[in-house]
Design a protein around this motif. Structure first.
Motif, PDB file in Angstrom:
ATOM      1  N   ARG A   1       0.974  -1.096  -0.151  1.00  0.00           N
ATOM      2  CA  ARG A   1       0.142   0.218   0.000  1.00  0.00           C
ATOM      3  C   ARG A   1       0.820   1.281   0.097  1.00  0.00           C
ATOM      4  N   LEU A   2       2.069   1.125   0.625  1.00  0.00           N
ATOM      5  CA  LEU A   2       2.981   2.227   0.698  1.00  0.00           C
ATOM      6  C   LEU A   2       4.299   1.838   0.493  1.00  0.00           C
ATOM      7  N   VAL A   3       5.000   2.266  -0.274  1.00  0.00           N
ATOM      8  CA  VAL A   3       6.438   2.061  -0.200  1.00  0.00           C
ATOM      9  C   VAL A   3       7.503   3.494   0.325  1.00  0.00           C
ATOM     10  N   VAL A   4       8.370   3.333   0.967  1.00  0.00           N
ATOM     11  CA  VAL A   4       9.041   4.229   1.429  1.00  0.00           C
ATOM     12  C   VAL A   4      10.528   4.288   1.311  1.00  0.00           C
ATOM     13  N   ASN A   5      11.268   5.289   0.701  1.00  0.00           N
ATOM     14  CA  ASN A   5      12.576   5.429   0.315  1.00  0.00           C
ATOM     15  C   ASN A   5      13.257   5.804   2.198  1.00  0.00           C
ATOM     16  N   TYR A   6      13.661   4.769   2.722  1.00  0.00           N
ATOM     17  CA  TYR A   6      14.036   4.957   4.133  1.00  0.00           C
ATOM     18  C   TYR A   6      15.511   5.492   4.383  1.00  0.00           C
ATOM     19  N   GLY A   7      16.331   5.262   3.254  1.00  0.00           N
ATOM     20  CA  GLY A   7      17.676   5.905   3.388  1.00  0.00           C
ATOM     21  C   GLY A   7      18.588   4.997   2.665  1.00  0.00           C
ATOM     22  N   MET A   8      19.927   4.884   3.143  1.00  0.00           N
ATOM     23  CA  MET A   8      20.893   4.120   2.596  1.00  0.00           C
ATOM     24  C   MET A   8      21.887   3.751   3.549  1.00  0.00           C
ATOM     25  N   ASN A   9      22.336   2.314   3.481  1.00  0.00           N
ATOM     26  CA  ASN A   9      23.480   1.950   4.491  1.00  0.00           C
ATOM     27  C   ASN A   9      24.730   2.618   4.016  1.00  0.00           C
ATOM     28  N   LYS A  10      25.037   2.536   2.692  1.00  0.00           N
ATOM     29  CA  LYS A  10      26.326   2.791   2.091  1.00  0.00           C
ATOM     30  C   LYS A  10      26.557   3.304   0.705  1.00  0.00           C
ATOM     31  N   VAL A  11      27.419   4.092   0.446  1.00  0.00           N
ATOM     32  CA  VAL A  11      27.307   4.656  -1.011  1.00  0.00           C
ATOM     33  C   VAL A  11      29.157   4.708  -1.015  1.00  0.00           C
ATOM     34  N   ILE A  12      29.438   4.420  -2.105  1.00  0.00           N
ATOM     35  CA  ILE A  12      30.971   4.507  -2.780  1.00  0.00           C
ATOM     36  C   ILE A  12      30.902   4.915  -4.252  1.00  0.00           C
ATOM     37  N   PHE A  13      31.788   5.513  -4.588  1.00  0.00           N
ATOM     38  CA  PHE A  13      32.082   6.159  -5.993  1.00  0.00           C
ATOM     39  C   PHE A  13      33.376   5.642  -6.562  1.00  0.00           C
ATOM     40  N   PRO A  14      33.377   4.414  -7.019  1.00  0.00           N
ATOM     41  CA  PRO A  14      34.671   3.691  -7.518  1.00  0.00           C
ATOM     42  C   PRO A  14      35.333   4.453  -8.597  1.00  0.00           C
ATOM     43  N   ALA A  15      34.686   4.853  -9.392  1.00  0.00           N
ATOM     44  CA  ALA A  15      35.154   5.560 -10.705  1.00  0.00           C
ATOM     45  C   ALA A  15      34.369   6.665 -11.043  1.00  0.00           C
ATOM     46  N   PRO A  16      35.076   7.743 -12.005  1.00  0.00           N
ATOM     47  CA  PRO A  16      34.385   9.089 -12.165  1.00  0.00           C
ATOM     48  C   PRO A  16      33.623   8.796 -13.529  1.00  0.00           C
ATOM     49  N   VAL A  17      32.465   9.576 -13.706  1.00  0.00           N
ATOM     50  CA  VAL A  17      31.984   9.526 -15.024  1.00  0.00           C
ATOM     51  C   VAL A  17      32.334  10.664 -15.758  1.00  0.00           C
ATOM     52  N   LYS A  18      32.917  10.493 -16.733  1.00  0.00           N
ATOM     53  CA  LYS A  18      33.414  11.637 -17.662  1.00  0.00           C
ATOM     54  C   LYS A  18      32.080  12.006 -18.431  1.00  0.00           C
ATOM     55  N   ALA A  19      32.122  13.310 -18.557  1.00  0.00           N
ATOM     56  CA  ALA A  19      31.173  14.140 -19.524  1.00  0.00           C
ATOM     57  C   ALA A  19      31.005  13.568 -20.668  1.00  0.00           C
ATOM     58  N   GLY A  20      29.719  13.167 -21.101  1.00  0.00           N
ATOM     59  CA  GLY A  20      29.275  12.574 -22.308  1.00  0.00           C
ATOM     60  C   GLY A  20      29.479  10.895 -22.654  1.00  0.00           C
ATOM     61  N   ARG A  21      29.876  10.380 -21.001  1.00  0.00           N
ATOM     62  CA  ARG A  21      29.727   8.820 -21.449  1.00  0.00           C
ATOM     63  C   ARG A  21      28.024   8.635 -20.640  1.00  0.00           C
ATOM     64  N   ARG A  22      28.130   7.375 -21.130  1.00  0.00           N
ATOM     65  CA  ARG A  22      26.756   6.694 -20.545  1.00  0.00           C
ATOM     66  C   ARG A  22      26.826   5.604 -19.377  1.00  0.00           C
ATOM     67  N   ILE A  23      25.811   5.689 -18.623  1.00  0.00           N
ATOM     68  CA  ILE A  23      25.649   4.888 -17.518  1.00  0.00           C
ATOM     69  C   ILE A  23      24.487   4.066 -17.468  1.00  0.00           C
ATOM     70  N   ARG A  24      24.233   2.957 -16.579  1.00  0.00           N
ATOM     71  CA  ARG A  24      23.126   2.380 -16.551  1.00  0.00           C
ATOM     72  C   ARG A  24      23.012   1.677 -15.042  1.00  0.00           C
ATOM     73  N   ALA A  25      22.138   1.264 -14.416  1.00  0.00           N
ATOM     74  CA  ALA A  25      21.666   0.530 -13.191  1.00  0.00           C
ATOM     75  C   ALA A  25      21.706  -0.923 -13.422  1.00  0.00           C
ATOM     76  N   ARG A  26      22.244  -1.586 -12.421  1.00  0.00           N
ATOM     77  CA  ARG A  26      21.960  -3.143 -12.073  1.00  0.00           C
ATOM     78  C   ARG A  26      21.506  -3.050 -10.621  1.00  0.00           C
ATOM     79  N   THR A  27      20.463  -4.037 -10.253  1.00  0.00           N
ATOM     80  CA  THR A  27      20.019  -3.889  -8.933  1.00  0.00           C
ATOM     81  C   THR A  27      19.882  -5.408  -8.587  1.00  0.00           C
ATOM     82  N   ARG A  28      19.652  -5.605  -7.363  1.00  0.00           N
ATOM     83  CA  ARG A  28      19.565  -7.058  -6.607  1.00  0.00           C
ATOM     84  C   ARG A  28      19.280  -6.756  -5.060  1.00  0.00           C
ATOM     85  N   ILE A  29      18.260  -7.548  -4.711  1.00  0.00           N
ATOM     86  CA  ILE A  29      17.977  -7.477  -3.219  1.00  0.00           C
ATOM     87  C   ILE A  29      18.884  -8.413  -2.360  1.00  0.00           C
TER      88      ILE A  29
END
Length: 229
Positions: free
Chosen positions: A163-191
């Protein structure tokens, strides 16, 4: 001399008695803090928006209790839990490629006030940056997760049983590599984790942001979602 010794001894005993009494009072107060704070939160919640009734700070998660023992939950929600458990750890989504161009970087800089030249000055970046061109802000990559995971699509609902889905926050975030202007990115997810709540489920969803033609990802984030029946 004897009177002085007896007086000092009496004073020391009295001080120890005061310290013991003070210690008992402090311990008694500390023991009741969670209950007191929960009551305060409940009082505030009852005077606030209706959706805040779902949030508890001390006793919300019940990881050890099987969800089938929650008599108030609907059958469809229990089925949802079983479905998620069956696919725990498996990749559940691969998104479309999205270009991060200079215009998008400049827009993010304008909104956040972060105009560091490494992001917004292509000429200087070409001469002085170790990447030889501008790169996206790490938080820009992070902020694109809703788009990259297609969770902003009103016609798409990953959890229709909730009935309700809440974005409760994050455990951790890291940025292993920079995204250069003009590059393409996409997401992969798993529970990667599931816990039972009094009124639903808490999911930890690992989101990995890939950079096209790069071995290292731009971002890995553990997002916490709460689903309520």
């Amino acid at each position: 001399m004897m009177r002085l010794v007896e007086s000092l001894k009496h004073g020391q005993e009295k001080l120890e008695s005061i310290n013991t009494e003070l210690k008992h009072r402090v311990e008694s107060t500390l023991k009741t803090w969670p209950e007191t704070i929960n009551k305060k939160v409940t009082d505030i919640r009852n005077m606030s928006l209706p959706w805040t009734q779902y949030f508890h700070f001390f006793d919300e998660v019940e990881a050890q209790q099987p969800i089938t023992e929650h008599k108030a939950l609907s059958d469809k929600f229990i089925d949802l839990h079983q479905r998620l458990l069956a696919s725990l750890g498996e990749e559940s989504f691969v998104g479309e490629w999205v270009e991060v161009d200079q215009h998008k970087i400049d827009q993010f800089a304008e909104v956040t006030g972060d105009h560091q030249w490494i992001h917004t000055n292509p000429e200087k970046a070409a001469l002085e940056s170790p990447f030889k061109q501008t790169i996206a802000h790490g938080f820009l990559t992070l902020s694109l997760i809703p788009q990259l995971t297609d969770t902003v699509n009103p016609e798409k609902n990953d959890y229709p049983e909730a009935r309700l889905v809440v974005n409760y926050g994050m455990n951790k975030v890291i940025f292993p590599a920079p995204v250069k202007a003009g590059r393409r990115i996409r997401a992969r997810t798993r529970i990667i984790d599931i816990k039972s709540l009094r009124r639903g489920l808490e999911l930890v969803r690992e989101v990995t942001i890939e950079i096209e033609n790069s071995k290292r990802p731009a971002c890995i984030a553990e997002m916490i979602l709460r689903l309520y029946d």
